[in-house]
Motif scaffolding. Sequence first.
Motif, short mmCIF file in Angstrom:
data_model
loop_
_atom_site.label_atom_id
_atom_site.label_comp_id
_atom_site.label_asym_id
_atom_site.label_seq_id
_atom_site.Cartn_x
_atom_site.Cartn_y
_atom_site.Cartn_z
N PRO A 27 -4.64 -25.88 -44.46
CA PRO A 27 -3.64 -26.14 -43.42
C PRO A 27 -3.92 -25.43 -42.10
O PRO A 27 -3.39 -25.82 -41.07
N TYR A 28 -4.78 -24.43 -42.10
CA TYR A 28 -5.06 -23.70 -40.87
C TYR A 28 -5.84 -24.53 -39.86
O TYR A 28 -5.81 -24.25 -38.67
N ILE A 29 -6.56 -25.56 -40.31
CA ILE A 29 -7.24 -26.46 -39.37
C ILE A 29 -6.46 -27.77 -39.22
O ILE A 29 -6.95 -28.72 -38.64
N GLY A 30 -5.24 -27.75 -39.72
CA GLY A 30 -4.44 -28.97 -39.80
C GLY A 30 -4.14 -29.64 -38.49
O GLY A 30 -4.35 -30.84 -38.34
N THR A 31 -3.65 -28.89 -37.50
CA THR A 31 -3.23 -29.54 -36.26
C THR A 31 -4.41 -30.16 -35.52
O THR A 31 -4.31 -31.29 -35.04
N MET A 92 2.83 -31.39 -33.79
CA MET A 92 3.27 -31.88 -35.10
C MET A 92 4.49 -32.78 -34.97
O MET A 92 4.58 -33.81 -35.63
N ILE A 93 5.42 -32.42 -34.13
CA ILE A 93 6.61 -33.25 -33.95
C ILE A 93 6.22 -34.61 -33.36
O ILE A 93 6.71 -35.66 -33.80
N TYR A 94 5.30 -34.61 -32.42
CA TYR A 94 4.84 -35.88 -31.83
C TYR A 94 4.21 -36.77 -32.90
O TYR A 94 4.52 -37.95 -33.01
N LEU A 95 3.33 -36.19 -33.70
CA LEU A 95 2.65 -36.98 -34.72
C LEU A 95 3.61 -37.43 -35.82
O LEU A 95 3.47 -38.53 -36.36
N LEU A 96 4.58 -36.62 -36.13
CA LEU A 96 5.54 -37.02 -37.15
C LEU A 96 6.52 -38.07 -36.64
O LEU A 96 7.00 -38.90 -37.41
N GLU A 146 9.81 -22.15 -37.48
CA GLU A 146 8.59 -21.99 -36.70
C GLU A 146 7.34 -22.06 -37.57
O GLU A 146 6.25 -21.81 -37.09
N ASP A 147 7.49 -22.37 -38.83
CA ASP A 147 6.36 -22.42 -39.75
C ASP A 147 5.67 -23.78 -39.65
O ASP A 147 6.18 -24.78 -40.13
N VAL A 148 4.51 -23.80 -39.03
CA VAL A 148 3.76 -25.04 -38.85
C VAL A 148 3.16 -25.49 -40.17
O VAL A 148 3.01 -26.69 -40.42
N PHE A 149 2.85 -24.53 -41.05
CA PHE A 149 2.21 -24.89 -42.32
C PHE A 149 3.12 -25.75 -43.20
O PHE A 149 2.64 -26.63 -43.90
N THR A 150 4.43 -25.51 -43.17
CA THR A 150 5.34 -26.35 -43.94
C THR A 150 5.28 -27.79 -43.45
O THR A 150 5.24 -28.73 -44.25
N VAL A 151 5.25 -27.96 -42.15
CA VAL A 151 5.18 -29.30 -41.58
C VAL A 151 3.84 -29.95 -41.93
O VAL A 151 3.77 -31.14 -42.24
N ILE A 152 2.77 -29.17 -41.91
CA ILE A 152 1.45 -29.70 -42.27
C ILE A 152 1.42 -30.12 -43.73
O ILE A 152 0.87 -31.17 -44.08
N TYR A 153 2.05 -29.33 -44.61
CA TYR A 153 2.12 -29.71 -46.02
C TYR A 153 2.89 -31.01 -46.21
O TYR A 153 2.49 -31.89 -46.98
#
Length: 178
Positions: A27-31, A92-96, A146-153
């Motif tokens: 997930p660290y390279i997710g965005t 992430m919000i844009y892509l979701l 603020e956890d981006v990893f949850t959104v990536i998961y």
Amino acid sequence: MSKIQRFNSFVGGLFTVLFGVVLFLAPYIGTDLIIFVMSCSLILLGVGKLLFYATMSRHMVGGKYSLFYGLILTDLGVVAFTIKNYSPMVVMIYLLVIHSFYGATDIMVALQAKRAKSRSWRIKLLTGIGNLALGISAIVFGLTGEDVFTVIYIYALGMAYTGIMRMASAFRRTAVPY
């Protein structure tokens, strides 16, 4: 659906599932990975729709829809490339939101297919509901924390779900018009 189209659909679904697994494991390279893949796929889909309009669709009834669809997809892909420098949460919000839009259009297509008494509307409806639910849940989690990893998961699960449904649709029977 021809055998080549079935094969392409299955392989595309397989790559989508693999992309979801890679996102889930790293997930660290997710965005950055999501931006690159989503932007390229949106631009390629948009250009494909524009080419379809230029070659065939402009002579068909309702062909303007493929022109508008191609323009919107191409614009969304270019915008996705340009927001790379913003906060990962904005990206992430844009892509979701795009993912949720895809789910909503799947639901609309499924309801239209149901009105036309097609047999294949159920799997399209399930795909749309799943995509829309995952997109909305990821947006809610993205806006509240603020956890981006949850959104990536959540996004990775959505990609895996989309790939599985695409592979399942490759094996679906299609009607043969006579």
